[in-house]
Design a protein around this motif. Structure first.
Motif, short mmCIF file in Angstrom:
data_model
loop_
_atom_site.label_atom_id
_atom_site.label_comp_id
_atom_site.label_asym_id
_atom_site.label_seq_id
_atom_site.Cartn_x
_atom_site.Cartn_y
_atom_site.Cartn_z
N ALA A 163 -25.90 13.88 18.55
CA ALA A 163 -25.74 14.76 19.71
C ALA A 163 -26.97 15.61 19.95
O ALA A 163 -27.33 15.89 21.11
CB ALA A 163 -24.51 15.66 19.53
N ASN A 164 -27.66 16.03 18.91
CA ASN A 164 -28.75 16.99 19.06
C ASN A 164 -30.13 16.35 19.09
O ASN A 164 -31.11 17.03 19.39
CB ASN A 164 -28.69 18.02 17.92
N ALA A 165 -30.23 15.08 18.78
CA ALA A 165 -31.52 14.41 18.87
C ALA A 165 -31.86 14.11 20.33
O ALA A 165 -30.97 14.03 21.18
CB ALA A 165 -31.49 13.11 18.07
N PRO A 166 -33.15 13.96 20.66
CA PRO A 166 -33.49 13.46 22.00
C PRO A 166 -32.79 12.12 22.26
O PRO A 166 -32.56 11.34 21.33
CB PRO A 166 -35.02 13.29 21.92
N SER A 167 -32.45 11.86 23.51
CA SER A 167 -31.55 10.75 23.82
C SER A 167 -32.12 9.40 23.39
O SER A 167 -31.37 8.53 22.91
CB SER A 167 -31.25 10.74 25.32
N HIS A 168 -33.42 9.17 23.55
CA HIS A 168 -33.96 7.88 23.13
C HIS A 168 -33.98 7.76 21.60
O HIS A 168 -33.88 6.66 21.06
CB HIS A 168 -35.36 7.65 23.71
N VAL A 169 -34.07 8.90 20.91
CA VAL A 169 -33.95 8.89 19.45
C VAL A 169 -32.51 8.58 19.05
O VAL A 169 -32.26 7.82 18.11
CB VAL A 169 -34.42 10.23 18.86
N SER A 170 -31.55 9.17 19.78
CA SER A 170 -30.14 8.86 19.53
C SER A 170 -29.88 7.37 19.72
O SER A 170 -29.10 6.77 18.97
CB SER A 170 -29.25 9.67 20.47
N ALA A 171 -30.52 6.77 20.74
CA ALA A 171 -30.35 5.33 20.97
C ALA A 171 -30.85 4.53 19.77
O ALA A 171 -30.21 3.55 19.35
CB ALA A 171 -31.09 4.92 22.24
N MET A 172 -31.98 4.92 19.20
CA MET A 172 -32.52 4.21 18.06
C MET A 172 -31.70 4.47 16.80
O MET A 172 -31.50 3.57 15.98
CB MET A 172 -33.98 4.59 17.84
N MET A 173 -31.21 5.70 16.63
CA MET A 173 -30.40 6.00 15.46
C MET A 173 -29.09 5.23 15.49
O MET A 173 -28.65 4.67 14.47
CB MET A 173 -30.14 7.51 15.38
N SER A 174 -28.44 5.19 16.65
CA SER A 174 -27.15 4.50 16.76
C SER A 174 -27.33 2.99 16.82
O SER A 174 -26.64 2.23 16.13
CB SER A 174 -26.40 4.98 18.00
N GLY A 175 -28.26 2.53 17.66
CA GLY A 175 -28.43 1.10 17.85
C GLY A 175 -29.15 0.41 16.72
O GLY A 175 -28.99 -0.82 16.54
N LEU A 176 -29.94 1.16 15.92
CA LEU A 176 -30.78 0.53 14.91
C LEU A 176 -30.55 1.07 13.50
O LEU A 176 -30.30 0.32 12.57
CB LEU A 176 -32.26 0.71 15.28
N MET A 177 -30.65 2.40 13.33
CA MET A 177 -30.61 2.94 11.98
C MET A 177 -29.27 2.70 11.30
O MET A 177 -29.22 2.43 10.09
CB MET A 177 -30.94 4.43 11.98
N LEU A 178 -28.17 2.80 12.05
CA LEU A 178 -26.87 2.50 11.45
C LEU A 178 -26.83 1.06 10.94
O LEU A 178 -26.19 0.77 9.92
CB LEU A 178 -25.76 2.72 12.47
N LYS A 179 -27.54 0.17 11.63
CA LYS A 179 -27.54 -1.24 11.22
C LYS A 179 -28.30 -1.45 9.92
O LYS A 179 -28.09 -2.44 9.22
CB LYS A 179 -28.18 -2.11 12.31
N MET A 180 -29.23 -0.51 9.60
CA MET A 180 -29.94 -0.65 8.33
C MET A 180 -28.96 -0.49 7.16
O MET A 180 -29.12 -1.13 6.12
CB MET A 180 -31.05 0.40 8.25
N GLY A 181 -27.95 0.38 7.32
CA GLY A 181 -26.93 0.48 6.29
C GLY A 181 -26.13 -0.80 6.16
O GLY A 181 -25.81 -1.25 5.05
N ILE A 182 -25.79 -1.41 7.30
CA ILE A 182 -25.07 -2.69 7.27
C ILE A 182 -25.93 -3.76 6.62
O ILE A 182 -25.44 -4.56 5.80
CB ILE A 182 -24.67 -3.09 8.70
N TYR A 183 -27.22 -3.78 6.98
CA TYR A 183 -28.13 -4.76 6.38
C TYR A 183 -28.19 -4.59 4.86
O TYR A 183 -28.15 -5.58 4.11
CB TYR A 183 -29.53 -4.61 6.97
N GLY A 184 -28.29 -3.35 4.40
CA GLY A 184 -28.37 -3.11 2.96
C GLY A 184 -27.16 -3.64 2.22
O GLY A 184 -27.27 -4.24 1.14
N ILE A 185 -25.97 -3.44 2.78
CA ILE A 185 -24.75 -3.95 2.13
C ILE A 185 -24.74 -5.47 2.12
O ILE A 185 -24.43 -6.10 1.10
CB ILE A 185 -23.51 -3.38 2.85
N LEU A 186 -25.07 -6.09 3.25
CA LEU A 186 -25.08 -7.55 3.31
C LEU A 186 -26.12 -8.13 2.35
O LEU A 186 -25.85 -9.14 1.68
CB LEU A 186 -25.37 -8.00 4.74
#
Length: 584
Positions: A163-186
């Motif tokens: 919510a508090n990050a700049p919007s394009h940073v929020s897009a990268m955090m949600s669209g990309l960084m969350l996936k790094m956690g999924i990648y690590g588990i896989l």
């Protein structure tokens, strides 16, 4: 460093979203007009580069170095507007959460080295489940990577950060960084020859919990970006539902469930990166135009933002998992897998996933009908909304590109299936004929035909509506004469009132904080105020009070640090005496 098929699954949305966010930031955060532009530009590049290295690293130490650069870059991006106390608090919570997860990863990689004898990643399926530390490696991976992915109950950092990050940073955090956690588990799970029986059910349970709670909390939000943040938790939960179904299918020798589960999860990874990034970039346009994140202070923006409005609508339909857009494709595989498993093996637990997905989809529709309707329809609810305007091409251009991606992959789901098939074969070890046999039973061709018909119908309705607006004369006259002549902005539904019934039914999950005004007389003379806020249960009601009590307890230990040298010497002698008598 190397790239395999599992890496490419994450590199594709990474390059797409990072490129769109970079172009978007040129207009969203111009260097000449806003402070912190240099900091933002530097760490945005480091953030993207670190995620690329995370996906390509094949050595534990290199992986952890890239992971920490990614985590710290996200922190500095999140705290770009560091003068705000809310941003400072969100940054601190994020920093504590990410380093707690990193400590779990230190344990995991240390145990992995003790098992394999090297920090170099072991080959796929090369570690035996019977290894002494196998279960601990898997559990620490779920904690360390699951916290970064935003799984419940490790999600508490995510809403404030997004919510508090700049919007394009929020897009990268949600669209990309969350996936790094999924990648690590896989990636961690790929090291083992056989996985424990309990793992698939555990991941399935956590994914279900995250999906239901995430979208329930999203339905109650009034903050635009917090609503999108909680829906990210829901979508991550859907991805883990797919992974859980696939792992359960592996342990029960059910290739149909394996293929449908992993296809649904992998396709949703790609699709979520597109439509969630589109919505976060759209939220930046809305905030840029209205100056607020409050949904209830917007309204009537469809006429004032003719470009953003249809783009945001596409993202809203896609995230609800509705045809003809791409959000439905991954969930279709999960539906087919769960329902077919229920037919083959009557009333198994996996079949319960179908009604869970239906419940989550229904709550998503409520959330995004509220979001789109309150923001774009009706009349402006504030002065800033009435003077809002559309964004420049540098901001809408990346949104158009992501919208085209959502439309193309929705109209031609076979493209996604062909893209993901090699990854499923690589991860599961199934043969290509088995993949073809199962995927051919999923109604992808009828779905394509229906999607094309829906798009054509929407275009016909849209053209007819525009022609009617141009040709029909506008007449003026009084409305219902026993009431009002013209409605005001205060006579409209707000986002809170729209979702009040659904939130009331989910009261035990959402637990909103309601403060009603005290009315001492039938006709109050003073101004009364009604406050309705949704609290974060894990952070505000569990972690924060616990840490406050711990801080209070440790505050009493400060008395031992009194600054007197002879007391410190006494501590040393007491410690030495205890060490001398300890063996006795």
């Amino acid at each position: 460093m190397s790239v395999d098929l599992l890496s490419t699954l994450f590199l594709l949305p990474l390059f797409l979203v990072a490129g769109c966010a970079s172009i978007y930031s040129v207009a969203y955060w111009p260097a000449r007009e806003k402070a912190g532009a240099g900091k933002l530009t530097l760490f945005l590049g480091l953030f993207a580069a670190a995620m690329v290295v995370v996906v390509m690293a094949r050595h534990g130490v290199l992986f952890l170095m890239a992971w920490e650069v990614m985590a710290l870059s996200a922190y500095f991006l999140l705290t770009t507007e560091q003068q705000s106390s809310e941003v400072q608090r969100s940054g601190t919570v994020y920093l504590i959460a990410t380093h707690t997860g990193t400590m779990a990863l230190f344990v995991m990689f240390s145990l992995l080295r003790g098992t394999s004898g090297t920090f170099v990643f072991p080959l796929s399926h090369s570690i035996s489940q019977a290894a002494p530390a196998a279960s601990i490696i898997i559990v620490t991976a779920l904690i360390g990577f699951g916290g970064k992915a935003g799984l419940m109950p490790l999600h508490f950092w995510l809403p404030g950060a997004h919510a508090n990050a700049p919007s394009h940073v929020s897009a990268m955090m949600s669209g990309l960084m969350l996936k790094m956690g999924i990648y690590g588990i896989l990636r961690t799970l790929s090291f083992f020859d056989v996985l424990p029986d309990w793992l698939g059910w555990l991941i399935l349970l956590i994914g279900t919990w995250s999906a239901i709670i995430g979208i329930a909390l999203a339905a109650a939000q009034r903050d635009l970006k917090r609503l999108l943040a909680y829906s990210s938790i829901e979508n991550v939960g859907i991805i883990f539902i797919g992974i859980g179904l696939g792992l359960v299918g592996q342990r029960t020798n059910n290739p149909y469930l394996v293929i449908c589960g992993f296809f649904g999860a992998f396709i949703h990874i790609i699709n979520h990166g597109m439509f969630k990034s589109l919505l976060f970039l759209g939220s930046g346009v809305l905030i840029h135009g209205t100056g607020t994140r409050e949904i209830d202070r917007m309204g009537g923006l469809a006429r004032r933002m003719p470009v953003t409005s249809p783009l945001f609508l596409v993202g809203s339909i896609a995230i609800c998992g509705l045809p003809p857009l791409n959000g439905f494709v991954g969930e279709l595989f999960l539906y087919v897998g769960a329902i077919t498993d229920g037919i083959v093996d009557p009333l198994p637990l996996a079949a319960l996933i179908a009604p869970v997905l239906a419940l989550v989809g229904g709550l998503a529709v409520i959330s995004f009908v509220k979001l789109y309707g309150i923001i774009f329809l009706g009349t402006p609810r504030s002065e800033a909304a009435s003077h809002s305007h559309d964004a420049t091409a540098a901001m809408t251009g990346p949104m158009i590109l992501l919208t085209v991606g959502c439309l193309v992959t929705g109209l031609a789901p076979v493209l996604l299936v062909r893209l993901v098939t090699p990854v499923v074969i690589f991860f599961t070890g199934l043969a290509f004929p088995d993949i073809v046999r199962v995927t051919s039973q999923v109604p992808l061709v009828p779905l394509t035909i229906v999607n094309i018909m829906l798009i054509f119908l929407a275009l016909v309705i849209g053209v007819a509506y525009l022609l009617r607006l141009r040709t029909s004369p506008r007449s003026l006259g009084a409305t219902w004469r026993c009431g009002y002549l013209e409605p005001t902005s205060r006579m409209q539904y707000t986002g809170t009132s729209f979702s009040e019934m659904a939130v009331g039914l989910l009261g035990t999950i959402v637990s909103p904080s309601i403060r009603r005004p005290g009315l001492a007389t039938p006709i109050p003379t003073a101004q009364a105020r009604f406050d309705y806020t949704v609290t974060e249960t894990v952070l505000d009601r569990i972690l924060t009070p616990t840490l406050q009590w711990v801080g209070l307890a440790f505050s009493h230990l400060r008395k031992v640090q009194n600054g007197q040298l002879h007391i410190y010497i006494l501590y040393i002698f007491a410690t030495l005496f205890i060490l001398m008598v300890w063996p006795l």
